[in-house]
Write a protein that holds these residues in place. Sequence first.
Motif, PDB file in Angstrom:
ATOM      1  N   ARG A 110     -38.283 -17.656   9.350  1.00  0.00           N
ATOM      2  CA  ARG A 110     -38.314 -17.995   7.735  1.00  0.00           C
ATOM      3  C   ARG A 110     -39.600 -19.285   7.815  1.00  0.00           C
ATOM      4  NH1 ARG A 110     -38.150 -20.845   3.205  1.00  0.00           N
ATOM      5  NH2 ARG A 110     -37.625 -18.951   0.895  1.00  0.00           N
ATOM      6  N   GLN A 111     -40.812 -18.893   6.910  1.00  0.00           N
ATOM      7  CA  GLN A 111     -42.103 -19.713   7.008  1.00  0.00           C
ATOM      8  C   GLN A 111     -41.250 -20.305   5.537  1.00  0.00           C
ATOM      9  OE1 GLN A 111     -45.980 -18.632   7.980  1.00  0.00           O
ATOM     10  NE2 GLN A 111     -46.434 -17.416   5.760  1.00  0.00           N
ATOM     11  N   ASP A 112     -41.626 -21.254   5.287  1.00  0.00           N
ATOM     12  CA  ASP A 112     -41.352 -22.001   4.266  1.00  0.00           C
ATOM     13  C   ASP A 112     -42.222 -22.182   2.670  1.00  0.00           C
ATOM     14  OD1 ASP A 112     -38.725 -22.667   5.050  1.00  0.00           O
ATOM     15  OD2 ASP A 112     -39.191 -24.603   5.719  1.00  0.00           O
ATOM     16  N   HIS A 113     -43.223 -20.777   2.818  1.00  0.00           N
ATOM     17  CA  HIS A 113     -43.782 -20.134   2.149  1.00  0.00           C
ATOM     18  C   HIS A 113     -45.042 -18.858   1.863  1.00  0.00           C
ATOM     19  CE1 HIS A 113     -47.356 -20.524   4.214  1.00  0.00           C
ATOM     20  NE2 HIS A 113     -47.044 -21.460   5.567  1.00  0.00           N
ATOM     21  N   PRO A 114     -44.755 -18.389   0.979  1.00  0.00           N
ATOM     22  CA  PRO A 114     -45.160 -16.889   0.833  1.00  0.00           C
ATOM     23  C   PRO A 114     -46.377 -17.103   1.651  1.00  0.00           C
ATOM     24  CG  PRO A 114     -44.288 -17.761  -1.454  1.00  0.00           C
ATOM     25  CD  PRO A 114     -45.362 -19.260  -0.347  1.00  0.00           C
ATOM     26  N   LYS A 115     -46.410 -15.499   2.094  1.00  0.00           N
ATOM     27  CA  LYS A 115     -48.602 -14.883   2.511  1.00  0.00           C
ATOM     28  C   LYS A 115     -49.695 -16.225   1.856  1.00  0.00           C
ATOM     29  CE  LYS A 115     -50.811 -11.156   3.903  1.00  0.00           C
ATOM     30  NZ  LYS A 115     -51.112 -10.048   3.756  1.00  0.00           N
ATOM     31  N   ASN A 116     -49.402 -16.308   0.349  1.00  0.00           N
ATOM     32  CA  ASN A 116     -50.916 -17.213   0.185  1.00  0.00           C
ATOM     33  C   ASN A 116     -50.161 -17.979  -0.138  1.00  0.00           C
ATOM     34  OD1 ASN A 116     -49.176 -17.260  -1.923  1.00  0.00           O
ATOM     35  ND2 ASN A 116     -50.472 -15.636  -3.887  1.00  0.00           N
ATOM     36  N   LYS A 117     -49.428 -19.136   0.823  1.00  0.00           N
ATOM     37  CA  LYS A 117     -49.079 -20.464   0.689  1.00  0.00           C
ATOM     38  C   LYS A 117     -48.915 -21.141  -0.936  1.00  0.00           C
ATOM     39  CE  LYS A 117     -52.134 -21.670   4.619  1.00  0.00           C
ATOM     40  NZ  LYS A 117     -53.269 -22.310   4.761  1.00  0.00           N
ATOM     41  N   ARG A 118     -48.953 -20.315  -2.202  1.00  0.00           N
ATOM     42  CA  ARG A 118     -48.378 -21.109  -3.235  1.00  0.00           C
ATOM     43  C   ARG A 118     -46.899 -20.085  -3.686  1.00  0.00           C
ATOM     44  NH1 ARG A 118     -53.623 -18.693  -3.948  1.00  0.00           N
ATOM     45  NH2 ARG A 118     -52.315 -17.317  -5.567  1.00  0.00           N
ATOM     46  N   ALA A 119     -45.745 -20.716  -3.756  1.00  0.00           N
ATOM     47  CA  ALA A 119     -44.256 -20.316  -4.319  1.00  0.00           C
ATOM     48  C   ALA A 119     -44.764 -20.221  -5.677  1.00  0.00           C
ATOM     49  CB  ALA A 119     -43.400 -21.533  -4.347  1.00  0.00           C
ATOM     50  N   ARG A 120     -43.583 -19.028  -6.227  1.00  0.00           N
ATOM     51  CA  ARG A 120     -43.894 -18.779  -7.039  1.00  0.00           C
ATOM     52  C   ARG A 120     -42.436 -18.230  -7.783  1.00  0.00           C
ATOM     53  NH1 ARG A 120     -45.092 -14.220  -3.707  1.00  0.00           N
ATOM     54  NH2 ARG A 120     -44.114 -12.326  -4.386  1.00  0.00           N
ATOM     55  N   ALA A 121     -42.227 -18.418  -9.203  1.00  0.00           N
ATOM     56  CA  ALA A 121     -41.545 -18.106  -9.728  1.00  0.00           C
ATOM     57  C   ALA A 121     -41.051 -16.917 -11.038  1.00  0.00           C
ATOM     58  CB  ALA A 121     -40.613 -19.140 -10.360  1.00  0.00           C
ATOM     59  N   ALA A 122     -40.226 -16.300 -11.229  1.00  0.00           N
ATOM     60  CA  ALA A 122     -39.892 -15.230 -11.834  1.00  0.00           C
ATOM     61  C   ALA A 122     -38.589 -15.591 -12.829  1.00  0.00           C
ATOM     62  CB  ALA A 122     -40.321 -13.863 -11.050  1.00  0.00           C
ATOM     63  N   ILE A 123     -38.586 -14.539 -13.788  1.00  0.00           N
ATOM     64  CA  ILE A 123     -37.941 -14.288 -14.264  1.00  0.00           C
ATOM     65  C   ILE A 123     -36.848 -13.107 -13.931  1.00  0.00           C
ATOM     66  CG2 ILE A 123     -36.362 -13.858 -16.419  1.00  0.00           C
ATOM     67  CD1 ILE A 123     -38.140 -15.949 -17.562  1.00  0.00           C
ATOM     68  N   LEU A 124     -35.759 -13.412 -13.427  1.00  0.00           N
ATOM     69  CA  LEU A 124     -35.301 -11.629 -13.189  1.00  0.00           C
ATOM     70  C   LEU A 124     -34.708 -10.682 -14.251  1.00  0.00           C
ATOM     71  CD1 LEU A 124     -33.474 -12.761 -10.811  1.00  0.00           C
ATOM     72  CD2 LEU A 124     -35.133 -11.751 -10.113  1.00  0.00           C
ATOM     73  N   PRO A 125     -34.780  -9.665 -13.941  1.00  0.00           N
ATOM     74  CA  PRO A 125     -34.838  -8.460 -14.942  1.00  0.00           C
ATOM     75  C   PRO A 125     -33.381  -8.480 -15.464  1.00  0.00           C
ATOM     76  CG  PRO A 125     -36.457  -7.170 -13.826  1.00  0.00           C
ATOM     77  CD  PRO A 125     -35.833  -8.394 -12.547  1.00  0.00           C
ATOM     78  N   PRO A 126     -32.296  -8.146 -16.293  1.00  0.00           N
ATOM     79  CA  PRO A 126     -30.719  -7.923 -16.462  1.00  0.00           C
ATOM     80  C   PRO A 126     -30.215  -7.200 -14.925  1.00  0.00           C
ATOM     81  CG  PRO A 126     -32.454  -8.468 -18.169  1.00  0.00           C
ATOM     82  CD  PRO A 126     -33.149  -8.046 -17.488  1.00  0.00           C
ATOM     83  N   PHE A 127     -31.013  -5.981 -14.932  1.00  0.00           N
ATOM     84  CA  PHE A 127     -29.947  -5.615 -13.969  1.00  0.00           C
ATOM     85  C   PHE A 127     -30.250  -5.422 -12.855  1.00  0.00           C
ATOM     86  CE2 PHE A 127     -34.448  -3.901 -13.039  1.00  0.00           C
ATOM     87  CZ  PHE A 127     -34.478  -3.010 -11.565  1.00  0.00           C
ATOM     88  N   VAL A 128     -31.077  -6.813 -11.942  1.00  0.00           N
ATOM     89  CA  VAL A 128     -31.074  -7.091 -10.594  1.00  0.00           C
ATOM     90  C   VAL A 128     -30.563  -8.214 -11.115  1.00  0.00           C
ATOM     91  CG1 VAL A 128     -32.747  -8.458  -9.329  1.00  0.00           C
ATOM     92  CG2 VAL A 128     -33.939  -6.281 -11.130  1.00  0.00           C
TER      93      VAL A 128
END
Length: 386
Positions: A249-267
Amino acid sequence: MVRAPLPLGTHGNITYYEQANGHWQARARYRDYDGVTRTVKRNGHTKNAAMLNLKTHLAERRHASATAHLSPNSTLKDLAEIWWEEFQTKGKATSTQHRYRYDLDRLILPGIGQLKIRECTVGTLTSFLKAVSRNNGQQTARVVKNILKGMFDVATAYDAAPRNPVKDVTLAPPKKKETKALDYMDALKLKGLLTGEVREVLEIMLGTGCRVSEVLALRWRDFDFSAPSKVRVSINGTLTRDENGHYYRQDHPKNKRARAAILPPFVAQMLIRRRDTEIPAHARTTAWAEPDMFVFPSTAGTLQDPNNFRRKWREQVKGTDYEGVTPHNIRSTVATFLNENADLTTASLQLGHSGTEITARHYVRREELAPDSTAILELYGREVQS
């Protein structure tokens, strides 16, 4: 007659002297890489021990000096050692370093590591890289070419090569892959087809636009369930290979910038159900979902190899209308769906791209139907009175 100097990094005849205490001393003239010839001595309890001590020291001296010297007769293996030491100081991403080391060890060194620098012509390197492209794919061949280019940049800097031959190597341009994205109804049908954790991973990808390696890197601590109507996820890592080809596990995504998202209710509902009621293979009770635990662990409770997940995916779509659809196609599916129903900027932000150009070029499916120009083209239907 003037004695010819020893070649750099070599020694002359070894002579031996017995000392007053009965020990022996071995001596030899050695020409260092600064061009100076020096007498090198080593002692031993016996004549043979003194010789071995001297030869061991000369070998170590040669290796230490060789790191600062290359010649046209040096091998690519020697060149690779010096290049690698310098490459590690350039601040490249850890995943890039691991990938380069992996391809260096498994392709370059076994394939052409024993060639001398002077033997590496444009033709020789072209043949090697074409074989890599044929056997390992175009993308790998481009990575290997970048490694070799860096290596021969070092060789020219050390005057071991008059020019960098890799700069004249031409590989076939990569084939432009058509963006493959599912229509809305096909995405729903695929979701209904899949079962178990394969379906659950698909649901997260549909609800976030994440890569499969980002989904498999998610831990329970990356979710905020404090507001049930707006469950948030922090996409702050990915799975990538180390220099031995093993995933971590690499502690950052591919582009090195972490991001947040609100999940749709079904997820969000699926995740709560998984956390509270499902028991993965490694666990015995529903108490398995500790904060640092992977949401989709392996059967041993560790990270799940993306290749193993893709194998499970292929098994479930085999023989269906969706055979050949890959997890990566889902990322394009989400991008295309958001572009059509919102806009390109929304799609780009959802996927975590630095701008809309990458999203448009690689992830949004191009519309095959031409725009409705019938009102204009209908003018050609007029009849001209003679």
